[in-house]
Design a protein around this motif. Structure first.
Motif, PDB file in Angstrom:
ATOM      1  N   PRO A 259       0.754  -1.175  -0.060  1.00 59.13           N
ATOM      2  CA  PRO A 259      -0.064   0.055  -0.051  1.00 59.13           C
ATOM      3  C   PRO A 259       0.764   1.206  -0.104  1.00 59.13           C
ATOM      4  O   PRO A 259       1.784   1.509   0.837  1.00 59.13           O
ATOM      5  CB  PRO A 259      -0.886  -0.126   1.138  1.00 59.13           C
ATOM      6  CG  PRO A 259      -0.794  -1.578   1.696  1.00 59.13           C
ATOM      7  CD  PRO A 259       0.579  -2.070   1.247  1.00 59.13           C
ATOM      8  N   SER A 293      -3.825   0.613  -3.179  1.00 55.96           N
ATOM      9  CA  SER A 293      -3.858   1.860  -2.408  1.00 55.96           C
ATOM     10  C   SER A 293      -5.128   1.493  -1.466  1.00 55.96           C
ATOM     11  O   SER A 293      -6.155   0.482  -1.504  1.00 55.96           O
ATOM     12  CB  SER A 293      -4.629   3.012  -3.210  1.00 55.96           C
ATOM     13  OG  SER A 293      -5.003   4.056  -2.340  1.00 55.96           O
ATOM     14  N   LEU A 294      -4.965   2.047  -0.208  1.00 52.98           N
ATOM     15  CA  LEU A 294      -5.708   1.821   0.959  1.00 52.98           C
ATOM     16  C   LEU A 294      -6.283   3.308   1.595  1.00 52.98           C
ATOM     17  O   LEU A 294      -5.910   3.750   2.397  1.00 52.98           O
ATOM     18  CB  LEU A 294      -5.210   1.008   2.138  1.00 52.98           C
ATOM     19  CG  LEU A 294      -4.931  -0.692   1.842  1.00 52.98           C
ATOM     20  CD1 LEU A 294      -3.857  -1.129   3.050  1.00 52.98           C
ATOM     21  CD2 LEU A 294      -6.323  -1.240   1.512  1.00 52.98           C
ATOM     22  N   PRO A 295      -7.187   3.820   0.717  1.00 50.49           N
ATOM     23  CA  PRO A 295      -7.294   5.380   0.965  1.00 50.49           C
ATOM     24  C   PRO A 295      -7.887   5.606   2.410  1.00 50.49           C
ATOM     25  O   PRO A 295      -7.550   6.670   2.862  1.00 50.49           O
ATOM     26  CB  PRO A 295      -8.490   5.467   0.075  1.00 50.49           C
ATOM     27  CG  PRO A 295      -8.421   4.737  -1.287  1.00 50.49           C
ATOM     28  CD  PRO A 295      -7.901   3.251  -0.380  1.00 50.49           C
ATOM     29  N   THR A 296      -8.415   4.786   2.965  1.00 51.18           N
ATOM     30  CA  THR A 296      -9.168   5.029   4.327  1.00 51.18           C
ATOM     31  C   THR A 296      -8.060   4.941   5.466  1.00 51.18           C
ATOM     32  O   THR A 296      -8.242   5.054   6.656  1.00 51.18           O
ATOM     33  CB  THR A 296     -10.357   3.984   4.540  1.00 51.18           C
ATOM     34  OG1 THR A 296     -11.262   4.002   3.701  1.00 51.18           O
ATOM     35  CG2 THR A 296     -11.264   4.538   5.844  1.00 51.18           C
ATOM     36  N   ILE A 379     -15.835   0.260   6.253  1.00 47.92           N
ATOM     37  CA  ILE A 379     -15.221   0.700   5.114  1.00 47.92           C
ATOM     38  C   ILE A 379     -13.775   0.118   5.052  1.00 47.92           C
ATOM     39  O   ILE A 379     -13.321  -0.392   3.822  1.00 47.92           O
ATOM     40  CB  ILE A 379     -15.308   2.100   4.798  1.00 47.92           C
ATOM     41  CG1 ILE A 379     -16.813   2.727   4.868  1.00 47.92           C
ATOM     42  CG2 ILE A 379     -14.560   2.625   3.542  1.00 47.92           C
ATOM     43  CD1 ILE A 379     -16.992   3.820   5.019  1.00 47.92           C
ATOM     44  N   PHE A 380     -12.745   0.324   5.867  1.00 49.45           N
ATOM     45  CA  PHE A 380     -11.342  -0.116   5.703  1.00 49.45           C
ATOM     46  C   PHE A 380     -11.497  -1.721   5.834  1.00 49.45           C
ATOM     47  O   PHE A 380     -10.581  -2.220   4.753  1.00 49.45           O
ATOM     48  CB  PHE A 380     -10.634   0.444   7.212  1.00 49.45           C
ATOM     49  CG  PHE A 380      -9.380   0.313   6.983  1.00 49.45           C
ATOM     50  CD1 PHE A 380      -8.617   0.834   6.193  1.00 49.45           C
ATOM     51  CD2 PHE A 380      -8.841  -0.716   7.888  1.00 49.45           C
ATOM     52  CE1 PHE A 380      -7.207   0.397   6.241  1.00 49.45           C
ATOM     53  CE2 PHE A 380      -7.534  -1.004   7.943  1.00 49.45           C
ATOM     54  CZ  PHE A 380      -6.689  -0.383   7.101  1.00 49.45           C
ATOM     55  N   LYS A 382     -13.377  -3.657   4.218  1.00 52.92           N
ATOM     56  CA  LYS A 382     -13.782  -3.724   2.852  1.00 52.92           C
ATOM     57  C   LYS A 382     -12.380  -3.603   1.955  1.00 52.92           C
ATOM     58  O   LYS A 382     -12.260  -4.322   0.954  1.00 52.92           O
ATOM     59  CB  LYS A 382     -14.873  -3.034   2.341  1.00 52.92           C
ATOM     60  CG  LYS A 382     -15.481  -3.564   1.065  1.00 52.92           C
ATOM     61  CD  LYS A 382     -16.703  -2.685   0.380  1.00 52.92           C
ATOM     62  CE  LYS A 382     -17.167  -3.299  -0.755  1.00 52.92           C
ATOM     63  NZ  LYS A 382     -16.081  -3.314  -2.020  1.00 52.92           N
ATOM     64  N   GLU A 383     -11.788  -2.558   2.253  1.00 52.39           N
ATOM     65  CA  GLU A 383     -10.579  -2.093   1.547  1.00 52.39           C
ATOM     66  C   GLU A 383      -9.581  -3.225   1.521  1.00 52.39           C
ATOM     67  O   GLU A 383      -9.027  -3.451   0.602  1.00 52.39           O
ATOM     68  CB  GLU A 383     -10.064  -0.704   1.694  1.00 52.39           C
ATOM     69  CG  GLU A 383     -10.896   0.448   1.344  1.00 52.39           C
ATOM     70  CD  GLU A 383     -10.376   1.926   1.586  1.00 52.39           C
ATOM     71  OE1 GLU A 383     -10.886   2.929   1.357  1.00 52.39           O
ATOM     72  OE2 GLU A 383      -9.044   1.654   2.335  1.00 52.39           O
ATOM     73  N   ASP A 386     -10.608  -6.406  -0.242  1.00 55.00           N
ATOM     74  CA  ASP A 386     -10.725  -6.347  -1.767  1.00 55.00           C
ATOM     75  C   ASP A 386      -9.434  -6.529  -2.063  1.00 55.00           C
ATOM     76  O   ASP A 386      -9.123  -7.175  -3.283  1.00 55.00           O
ATOM     77  CB  ASP A 386     -11.354  -4.792  -1.900  1.00 55.00           C
ATOM     78  CG  ASP A 386     -12.831  -4.971  -2.195  1.00 55.00           C
ATOM     79  OD1 ASP A 386     -13.399  -6.109  -1.876  1.00 55.00           O
ATOM     80  OD2 ASP A 386     -13.471  -3.765  -1.966  1.00 55.00           O
ATOM     81  N   VAL A 387      -8.324  -5.810  -1.462  1.00 57.24           N
ATOM     82  CA  VAL A 387      -6.903  -6.129  -1.820  1.00 57.24           C
ATOM     83  C   VAL A 387      -6.367  -7.274  -1.830  1.00 57.24           C
ATOM     84  O   VAL A 387      -5.678  -8.036  -2.759  1.00 57.24           O
ATOM     85  CB  VAL A 387      -5.889  -5.182  -0.826  1.00 57.24           C
ATOM     86  CG1 VAL A 387      -4.579  -5.499  -0.894  1.00 57.24           C
ATOM     87  CG2 VAL A 387      -6.025  -3.740  -1.140  1.00 57.24           C
TER      88      VAL A 387
END
Length: 485
Positions: A259, A293-296, A379-380, A382-383, A386-387
């Protein structure tokens, strides 16, 4: 006994072949602990019954996978008949009448509880400086912290006092001190190891794990302590593999995600250099390394400290001066007893988190803080999930810097909280994660963090083992100990 040159397997063979007795090994371990404790302060309580346990093991024979092996236990894991304090004044004299499940499992495997290691009070901290029993020190540099909250366990392993130790990890409390001390430490998937009998900090985040010089030793101990427990409804019924037997260093075809958010501004250049070297080593082994990327992630620290403090404020209600632990004197009524016992018994950092958590759970702030943090956590997760659909492992630095000086950050809570920014994500998502030594930065150890899919501890261990066999960092002797010689 030079634990720097031994493994659990090598000791087990010596014990089985009667080249060594459990009593001798325990005596030598206790002697070594006593000779180093004045400088390191890694133990709160040394187990004076360990010799009796060792004698009994010698009489019965070396049968279990850990028979006769002394192991240190973080002092927030309850031990029947052995003082358990959570490094707090409020539990300074607490003597449990039962064992944590992990202790029952260690006992069944024949391990010897050699003593209880120092930690940040109630596991709240990143340096072991919040302990009521004084700060432990880093065996690479006595002027620096060993990390936290499992700093005592990490320093005990790194200094060669013990071959392995149990720690707990709520937001990085195994991985960060493992990185600071140049050892291996693993936090398994949430639910892989029972939390029953572990003094609670944040129940949705806490997890027991293992620390050792070598990956194979942690793998062996992790297999022993893992598994379902009827006492813990969050423990998993999934079958427990033999992690050590399945260890391999084949990284060909393994997909590694890195990330970009893990490369924090202000990260020490030598940390980045060593982590990049480790990633290059994996490429040479046949792994694929790609940026994701892990935006959160930028919200991870805020989310963690709202949720963890909220859970802590609830879990710590039980310490009231009535049933056990510290009780204030010269009180006039029950209200004074509660208030004075808690005011005098808890340290500043614990009070700070109780107040933060109580505020976040209050009627006027619940929706704005606790509920919002829980939503961001979802949300995090899920991120991260997904990765891990596209990659086998997530990697990056374990910490942004090497071990910092004692006293450098203890008066700045926000600076201290930021120490956890890279390790918190695995706890929020409940994923297995480890720190394995990657090199030295200005003479101090640097760790590579490896995060895996749920219950994929084997993948994490294998990747760590591959790097260990590449750099053989376990051969390094902590600098400050060399000076002692």
């Amino acid at each position: 006994m030079d634990y720097m040159k031994e493994t659990i397997d090598s000791l087990h063979k010596k014990l089985s072949d009667k080249e060594l007795t459990a009593e001798d090994l325990t005596n030598q371990t206790l002697s070594d602990i006593n000779s180093k404790e004045d400088k390191l302060n890694t133990f709160i309580t040394v187990n004076d019954k360990a010799i009796d346990t060792a004698k009994k093991i010698d009489e019965d024979g070396i049968r279990g996978p850990l028979s006769g092996i002394p192991i240190a236990i973080k002092d927030n894991i309850v031990t029947n008949g052995l003082k358990t304090t959570a490094a707090s004044k409020i539990l300074y004299n607490f003597m449990p009448v039962y064992n944590a499940t992990v202790m029952d499992k260690l006992d069944k495997a024949g391990a010897i509880d050699i003593g209880k290691t120092n930690l940040d009070e109630f596991a709240m901290g990143s340096s072991t400086e919040t302990s009521y029993f004084g700060t432990s020190v880093n065996p690479w540099d006595f002027s620096r912290v060993p990390g936290g909250s499992s700093g005592g366990s990490a320093a005990a392993v790194a200094s060669g006092e013990v071959i392995a130790a149990l720690g707990t990890d709520t937001g990085g409390s195994i991985r960060q001190p493992a990185a600071f001390n140049g050892i291996f430490g693993i936090k398994p998937t949430y639910g892989r190891v029972s939390r029953w009998g572990v003094i609670a900090f944040a129940s949705s985040l806490d997890q027991v794990g293992v620390m050792s010089k070598r990956v194979e030793d942690s793998a062996k101990v992790l297999s022993v302590i893992s598994g379902h427990d009827d006492h813990d409804s969050t423990s998993s019924a999934k079958e427990v593999p033999d992690y050590q037997a399945n260890l391999n260093k084949d990284m060909s075809g393994v997909k590694i995600a890195v990330p970009k958010e893990f490369w924090q501004e202000g990260t020490h250049k030598d940390v980045l250099e060593n982590v990049n070297k480790a990633l290059d080593a994996y490429k040479k082994m046949g792994a694929t390394v790609e940026e994701v990327s892990l935006p959160t992630l930028k919200h991870a620290v805020e989310v963690y400290y709202v949720l963890a403090s909220s859970e802590a404020s609830s879990n710590l209600q039980r310490y009231d001066g009535v049933r056990y632990g510290y009780r204030a004197k010269d009180v006039k009524n029950i209200n004074d007893l509660f208030v004075n016992s808690r005011s005098e018994g808890f340290g500043d950092e614990v009070k700070r988190r109780i107040m933060l958590g109580t505020f976040a759970l209050s009627a006027g702030a619940y929706d704005a803080y606790f509920k919002k943090a829980a939503e961001v956590r979802t949300i995090f997760i899920k991120e991260m999930t997904d990765v891990l659909k596209d990659y086998d492992l997530i990697m990056g630095p374990s910490t942004t810097t090497p071990a910092f000086k004692i006293g450098e950050k203890v008066d700045d809570p926000l600076a201290m909280y930021m120490n956890d920014i890279l390790t918190i994500p695995a706890n929020l998502a409940g994923l297995p994660a480890a720190s394995v030594p990657a090199g030295l930065a200005e003479g101090l150890p640097v760790g590579l963090q490896i995060i895996g899919k749920p219950f994929a501890e084997q993948d994490v261990l294998n990747a760590a083992y591959a790097l260990q066999e590449e750099n053989k960092f376990y051969e390094q002797i902590p600098t400050a100990l060399k000076g002692e010689d």
